[in-house]
Structure formats: structure tokens, C-alpha cells
Design a protein around this motif. Structure first.
Motif, PDB file in Angstrom:
ATOM      1  N   SER A 200       0.800  -1.231   0.000  1.00  0.00           N
ATOM      2  CA  SER A 200       0.000   0.000   0.000  1.00  0.00           C
ATOM      3  C   SER A 200       0.826   1.272   0.000  1.00  0.00           C
ATOM      4  O   SER A 200       0.266   2.362  -0.095  1.00  0.00           O
ATOM      5  CB  SER A 200      -0.944   0.004   1.210  1.00  0.00           C
ATOM      6  OG  SER A 200      -0.220  -0.129   2.419  1.00  0.00           O
TER       7      SER A 200
ATOM      8  N   GLN B 289      -8.568   1.218  -4.549  1.00  0.00           N
ATOM      9  CA  GLN B 289      -9.779   0.908  -3.783  1.00  0.00           C
ATOM     10  C   GLN B 289     -10.017   1.970  -2.717  1.00  0.00           C
ATOM     11  O   GLN B 289     -11.159   2.377  -2.475  1.00  0.00           O
ATOM     12  CB  GLN B 289      -9.650  -0.477  -3.125  1.00  0.00           C
ATOM     13  CG  GLN B 289      -9.653  -1.632  -4.114  1.00  0.00           C
ATOM     14  CD  GLN B 289      -8.273  -1.923  -4.685  1.00  0.00           C
ATOM     15  OE1 GLN B 289      -7.300  -1.236  -4.366  1.00  0.00           O
ATOM     16  NE2 GLN B 289      -8.180  -2.937  -5.534  1.00  0.00           N
ATOM     17  N   LYS B 290      -8.939   2.443  -2.106  1.00  0.00           N
ATOM     18  CA  LYS B 290      -9.070   3.486  -1.089  1.00  0.00           C
ATOM     19  C   LYS B 290      -9.598   4.778  -1.703  1.00  0.00           C
ATOM     20  O   LYS B 290     -10.477   5.445  -1.141  1.00  0.00           O
ATOM     21  CB  LYS B 290      -7.712   3.727  -0.430  1.00  0.00           C
ATOM     22  CG  LYS B 290      -7.734   4.763   0.683  1.00  0.00           C
ATOM     23  CD  LYS B 290      -6.350   4.923   1.295  1.00  0.00           C
ATOM     24  CE  LYS B 290      -6.351   5.985   2.387  1.00  0.00           C
ATOM     25  NZ  LYS B 290      -5.002   6.172   2.974  1.00  0.00           N
TER      26      LYS B 290
ATOM     27  N   GLN C 255     -11.385   5.058  -4.471  1.00  0.00           N
ATOM     28  CA  GLN C 255     -12.785   4.864  -4.878  1.00  0.00           C
ATOM     29  C   GLN C 255     -13.725   5.006  -3.680  1.00  0.00           C
ATOM     30  O   GLN C 255     -14.831   5.542  -3.802  1.00  0.00           O
ATOM     31  CB  GLN C 255     -12.957   3.471  -5.496  1.00  0.00           C
ATOM     32  CG  GLN C 255     -12.210   3.265  -6.808  1.00  0.00           C
ATOM     33  CD  GLN C 255     -12.887   3.943  -7.981  1.00  0.00           C
ATOM     34  OE1 GLN C 255     -14.044   4.342  -7.886  1.00  0.00           O
ATOM     35  NE2 GLN C 255     -12.169   4.079  -9.085  1.00  0.00           N
ATOM     36  N   SER C 256     -13.280   4.540  -2.507  1.00  0.00           N
ATOM     37  CA  SER C 256     -14.151   4.558  -1.327  1.00  0.00           C
ATOM     38  C   SER C 256     -14.374   5.966  -0.793  1.00  0.00           C
ATOM     39  O   SER C 256     -15.264   6.176   0.044  1.00  0.00           O
ATOM     40  CB  SER C 256     -13.561   3.673  -0.232  1.00  0.00           C
ATOM     41  OG  SER C 256     -12.371   4.241   0.298  1.00  0.00           O
TER      42      SER C 256
ATOM     43  N   GLN D 292      -6.740  -2.549 -10.024  1.00  0.00           N
ATOM     44  CA  GLN D 292      -6.838  -3.995  -9.828  1.00  0.00           C
ATOM     45  C   GLN D 292      -8.310  -4.387  -9.810  1.00  0.00           C
ATOM     46  O   GLN D 292      -9.034  -3.971  -8.904  1.00  0.00           O
ATOM     47  CB  GLN D 292      -6.167  -4.413  -8.521  1.00  0.00           C
ATOM     48  CG  GLN D 292      -4.660  -4.252  -8.517  1.00  0.00           C
ATOM     49  CD  GLN D 292      -4.219  -3.054  -7.711  1.00  0.00           C
ATOM     50  OE1 GLN D 292      -4.712  -2.851  -6.595  1.00  0.00           O
ATOM     51  NE2 GLN D 292      -3.315  -2.268  -8.249  1.00  0.00           N
TER      52      GLN D 292
END
Length: 415
Positions: free
Chosen positions: A73, A209-210, A212-213, A369
Motif C-alpha cells: 500500500s 480501492q481506497k 474509490q471509497s 486492480q
């Protein structure tokens, strides 16, 4: 900060507030990137190149991640995800005789991390040398070109110079064994010993992903004029001051800490990503190196990046029209940031925001991903494909012979 007329400031603040409501719906209006930059950005590398991935012992890659999963990360993680992407990519070939490029998966930024998660690259040169020695002794392909048709991901602060402090990185220089290889790196600065000709400059890794959240409604008003969160001084590594960020960050703080148009602080709130989506301009100053994840975050969140880093070489500069989507401010002009930014015409701000709203622009900055067409993985492949065909005389018939004993004595020790 210079004094300003209070009545004039109130008028200016009112205008900016009105304009912020104009800007808040901009994500609904996307402007196509015209000309060669837009065409290059949307290139499809499939079928244009073949990559052979060396199979190395896991101590060079997978075991380092098992030992410390923080590598997955941090902002240097492109070396990990590029390896994973290539293993299942249609450009991969299992026949090295038909390969255009050879890739050596070495996770040098995962070899040792500080308690704060920052990689210390002191063993990275030995690790890289060990991997090159292995492929040179196990396969014939390195030796036939001295690595000229090989590429490496080196996302350290100063790339293959393998040091986080610029002065020491310059003193080290690029690892001699990588002189002929193509380096794919986050560090980019013109006329610098740690960026050699032919390198491909990429964005730092930002966890998709972080990101997008934390997306908020595109209807949210952009009511913050200028936004920045981060260090202004690095008292631990630069106790006397003036060396960190070449004084540019200190100048931002000293001149604008009390300016109501500037939302700047060392605090890193939980609403950091949301705040960037509420801002019109996001400052992207140099730190120890000219690059930082703020460039990625600003583009993805539609905040106009204000790039303060003289001579920076930006990620995928042949594909992304940085001059159209961002604003460049010379380090010496930081004391005049308020005048510079308030002088940008609203129509120009609107145009930059329309370009930033283009999905292909955001996608090119992220290592998604699973991977998607046009993302950072594909932009790297596009960069490699544009370097083909290899000049036969240069890589096969040249007189360049690498010196395997060159470099600091400590780098020659076994890893």
C-alpha cells in the motif's frame, strides 16, 4: 504575507464563492483531449510488444511482501503490481526468443521498511546486482545486449540512485549495471544524474480501492480555493532548514498561513480525499524529491494541480497534457501564489476542470486492480512499445561492456 485591502478581499471572496458553485457540476461536462496527447493516452499496447518475465527465487519479490505487507500500500508499490499484472497480461510471452523486452521482478523498496513504513534503500543496490548476476548467469539474453532490451521498475525517491537524500543520491549515481537498461521510475527531473535518457516516468502508487471509497457526489461545490496538507519543514532530516523542498514549502507556509484563501496545514484529516474534491487548486510542491502522490490525487479528484517543482519530468508526459490540466509555478515565485492563482480566468479554470473530468485522464494515473485499458500499467507498456523497434546496431553490435566491479565498495558485497 502581503497586506491586502479588506474590502477588496471581501469582494474577491464573494466572486470565488459564486464561481465555486459554477464549478461544482463540472464533472458532468467532459472535454476530449485534442491532438496527439489524447491519441497517445488511449493507445492499446496489446499486439505491439512481447515481454518475457524472468522467474526469480521468491526472496527477490514475493517473500519480501510476506515479510512486510505494508509494501502493498505504500507509494512505491508499482514494482509489485506491475509484476502481478505482467504475469497474466496478453503481452507476456513464455518464449524469450520472441520477446521485445525482458523484465526482472525485484522488489527493492520492500527489502527493508522503517517503523513508519518508508523504505530504506541501503541494501537495494546489492539486491539488484544479485538479481542481475543471476539472470546473466542463467539466461543468455542479458549478456547479448548488456541489458539494453531489459527494463526495471525502480520507484525509489531518486530511482536507481538508491538513496532518499538528493545529495547522497547524486553522489552514488545510477547503479552502473543499469546504464543500458530502460528504467521505469517515479523520479523525474531534467538534467539530473538520477534520470537517464530513455527512462519512463510513472506516477507513484495510490491505492485505487481506497480512492474509490472516498469519492463524493460530483454535485458537491468546490468551495475551497487552495488546498494543501503535508510538511512545510523537515526538522528531523533538515534541522537548519532551507534544504528540504529547496525552501518552497517553507515559503508557502510563511506567506500564506494566515491567508483565508489558503486551506493549508500539517494536519492530515480523515476527510483529506473529500477535501481535495471540494478544492479548486491543490498545491503539489516538491519535497525531498520533485514528485509526490498529490499529483495522482489531484488529477483523480479533479483538483487543478499547482506544480511547484522546477525541472520536474511528469508521469507519462508524452500522453498526459500537463500544461492543459495543471498550473506550473516556479519555486522562486511561491511568495506570489495568491496573485498568480486569483489571476487565472474562470474560463481557464473551467477548461482545466473539463479536461480533468475525462475518465481516461484519471485512469492513466492509477494502477487498477484488476487492470483496465488505459490505466497506468497500459501506459507503461505504451511507453515501452514506442521505444520499438530496438536499434539493432545499438543493442546487439555496440562496444558497450558493463563494468561489474564499478560503484561503491559496499555495493559489491553479496546480498
Amino acid at each position: 504575507m502581503r497586506n491586502c485591502n479588506f474590502l477588496g478581499f471581501l469582494c474577491l471572496a464573494f466572486v470565488l464563492r459564486v464561481e465555486s458553485f459554477k464549478f461544482h457540476r463540472i464533472d458532468q461536462h467532459v472535454e476530449r483531449i485534442s491532438g496527439s496527447a489524447g491519441d497517445v493516452l488511449e493507445d492499446d499496447p496489446t499486439g505491439r510488444l512481447k515481454v518475457f518475465v524472468y522467474e526469480l527465487p521468491s526472496k527477490y519479490n514475493k517473500k519480501t511482501v510476506k515479510r512486510d505487507s505494508r509494501c502493498l500500500s505504500h507509494m512505491f508499490a508499482a514494482e509489485i503490481y506491475m509484476h502481478q499484472f505482467l504475469l497474466s497480461s496478453p503481452v507476456r510471452t513464455l518464449d524469450p526468443e520472441e520477446a521485445d523486452w525482458f523484465y526482472t521482478p525485484v522488489y527493492t523498496t520492500c527489502e527493508y521498511l522503517t517503523p513508519h513504513g518508508h523504505p530504506l534503500p541501503f541494501n537495494s543496490p546489492r539486491m539488484m546486482r544479485s538479481a542481475i548476476l543471476l539472470i546473466a548467469s542463467s539466461w543468455p539474453y542479458w549478456n547479448r545486449t548488456q541489458g539494453a532490451d531489459h527494463f526495471f521498475i525502480v520507484p525509489h525517491d531518486f530511482g536507481a540512485c538508491f538513496h532518499f537524500q538528493e545529495e547522497k543520491a547524486i553522489g552514488r549515481g545510477i547503479l552502473p549495471l543499469l546504464q543500458l537498461a530502460t528504467l521505469v521510475q517515479t523520479f523525474g527531473q531534467r538534467n539530473h544524474v538520477c534520470l537517464k535518457e530513455g527512462s519512463i516516468t510513472i506516477p507513484p502508487y495510490a491505492p485505487p480501492q481506497k480512492i474509490q471509497s472516498h469519492l463524493i457526489s460530483p454535485d458537491t461545490p468546490r468551495s475551497i480555493f487552495v488546498y494543501f496538507r503535508g510538511l512545510f519543514y523537515d526538522k528531523r532530516n533538515d534541522p537548519k532548514g532551507g534544504y528540504y523542498a529547496r525552501g518552497a514549502r517553507a515559503a508557502v507556509w510563511e506567506n500564506f498561513k494566515d491567508n483565508p484563501l489558503f486551506d493549508i496545514s500539517t494536519d492530515h484529516p480523515t476527510t483529506y480525499y473529500e477535501d481535495m474534491q471540494r478544492a479548486i487548486f491543490c498545491l503539489c510542491p516538491l519535497g525531498w524529491a520533485p514528485w509526490s502522490p498529490r499529483l495522482v490525487e489531484a488529477v483523480v479528484f479533479g483538483c487543478i494541480p499547482v506544480i511547484i517543482a522546477d525541472d520536474i519530468v511528469l508521469p507519462f508526459a508524452d500522453a498526459i497534457p500537463w500544461g492543459d490540466i495543471g498550473l506550473f509555478v516556479a519555486e522562486k515565485d511561491v511568495p506570489y501564489l495568491d496573485n498568480i492563482l486569483t489571476s487565472v480566468p474562470p474560463q481557464e479554470i473551467l477548461r482545466k476542470q473539463r479536461l480533468l473530468a475525462n475518465p481516461s485522464m484519471k485512469q492513466a494515473m492509477l494502477f487498477l486492480q484488476p487492470a483496465q485499458p488505459g490505466d497506468a500499467f497500459h501506459q507503461i507498456l505504451n511507453g515501452l512499445a514506442r521505444k520499438l523497434p530496438h536499434h539493432h546496431k545499438t543493442i546487439y553490435g555496440g562496444n558497450n561492456v558493463l563494468n561489474w566491479t564499478a560503484g561503491p565498495v559496499g555495493d559489491l558485497k553479496p546480498w
